[in-house]
Design a protein around this motif. Structure first.
Motif, mmCIF file in Angstrom:
data_model
loop_
_atom_site.group_PDB
_atom_site.id
_atom_site.type_symbol
_atom_site.label_atom_id
_atom_site.label_comp_id
_atom_site.label_asym_id
_atom_site.label_seq_id
_atom_site.Cartn_x
_atom_site.Cartn_y
_atom_site.Cartn_z
ATOM 1 N N ARG A 12 -3.800 0.494 5.905
ATOM 2 C CA ARG A 12 -3.733 0.156 4.484
ATOM 3 C C ARG A 12 -3.654 1.429 3.657
ATOM 4 O O ARG A 12 -4.149 2.471 4.050
ATOM 5 N N ARG A 36 8.505 -2.524 6.042
ATOM 6 C CA ARG A 36 7.273 -3.111 6.580
ATOM 7 C C ARG A 36 7.545 -4.359 7.408
ATOM 8 O O ARG A 36 6.770 -4.672 8.319
ATOM 9 N N GLU A 89 0.888 -0.683 6.555
ATOM 10 C CA GLU A 89 1.293 -2.083 6.581
ATOM 11 C C GLU A 89 1.045 -2.787 5.252
ATOM 12 O O GLU A 89 1.716 -3.771 4.935
ATOM 13 N N THR A 90 0.081 -2.307 4.487
ATOM 14 C CA THR A 90 -0.350 -3.018 3.290
ATOM 15 C C THR A 90 -0.684 -2.042 2.175
ATOM 16 O O THR A 90 -1.266 -0.981 2.431
ATOM 17 N N THR A 91 -0.315 -2.404 0.956
ATOM 18 C CA THR A 91 -0.757 -1.672 -0.234
ATOM 19 C C THR A 91 -1.991 -2.375 -0.784
ATOM 20 O O THR A 91 -1.968 -3.585 -1.024
ATOM 21 N N TRP A 92 -3.044 -1.617 -0.970
ATOM 22 C CA TRP A 92 -4.342 -2.189 -1.356
ATOM 23 C C TRP A 92 -4.725 -1.641 -2.728
ATOM 24 O O TRP A 92 -4.894 -0.438 -2.894
ATOM 25 N N GLN A 169 -4.122 -11.076 9.304
ATOM 26 C CA GLN A 169 -3.296 -9.906 9.606
ATOM 27 C C GLN A 169 -3.863 -9.120 10.777
ATOM 28 O O GLN A 169 -3.118 -8.623 11.621
#
Length: 205
Positions: A12, A36, A89-92, A169
């Motif tokens: 993240r 992604r 994998e992820t923008t937080w 996820q």
């Protein structure tokens, strides 16, 4: 195949205001989404997918790399063209900036771009919906609800919903890898917000 109870570390990224501002561009957000979901790409490949010229695609990729969203994949490149992959994998994000500050402005622009992209994806899914097998139509959902909640209760609800996405996820393979037999990429979107009221009416705080 991932087995019940197995989990993995999900990469993240929590970007700062300048990085969020750089991502508040529709084409850059789409590029990051492609990387992604589908793995490494070249500027030429991304340009073709998004209807851009290669120069514009290369510029957007450099901006994404500058702010930590993507990185080069040197093992795939050659003397003629560079390959790029997502660095996470992820923008937080967490919207805690005071109203009227540059941080709040960056967050607002980013959220507007994200929501626009989410709605775009939702509409793109509709033409194929009627032709899906019954089990996939049954799995799809377009529910909503409006309730009287305190800020604390609203936050708790949003956190519970997000926690389920985080859990799922961690218990499934990265979407850039081939999925287990019988699976397909399945997108879940969460939108939670104070009701804006009827047109022309002021919602009671």
């Amino acid at each position: 195949m991932y087995l019940s109870g197995m989990t993995r570390d999900v990469r993240r990224y929590s970007p700062g205001p300048e990085a969020l501002k750089a991502l508040s561009h529709g084409d850059r957000l789409k590029m990051l989404g492609i990387l992604r979901l589908h793995g490494p790409q070249t500027a030429t490949g991304l340009a073709e997918q998004l209807g851009l010229n290669s120069g514009a695609a290369s510029y957007h990729l450099r901006q994404l790399a500058k702010h930590g969203f993507i990185e080069e994949a040197p093992e795939l490149g050659n003397a003629r063209e560079r390959w790029w992959r997502s660095a996470h994998e992820t923008t937080w994000t967490e919207d805690t900036a005071a109203p009227g500050t540059p941080e709040a402005e960056s967050m607002g622009g980013y959220l507007a771009t994200v929501i626009e992209r989410q709605v775009e994806m939702l509409f793109a899914s509709l033409p194929a919906h009627a032709g899906l097998p019954a089990e996939w139509r049954r799995a799809s959902n377009a529910s909503d609800g409006t309730f009287w909640l305190t800020a604390e209760q609203a936050y708790e609800l949003s956190e519970r919903l997000t926690a389920e996405l985080v859990r799922m996820q961690a218990e499934t393979p990265p979407v850039t890898e081939p999925g287990p037999e019988g699976t397909r990429r399945f997108t879940v979107q969460i939108h939670a917000f104070p009701h804006p009221g009827l047109p022309g009416a002021k919602e009671t705080p």
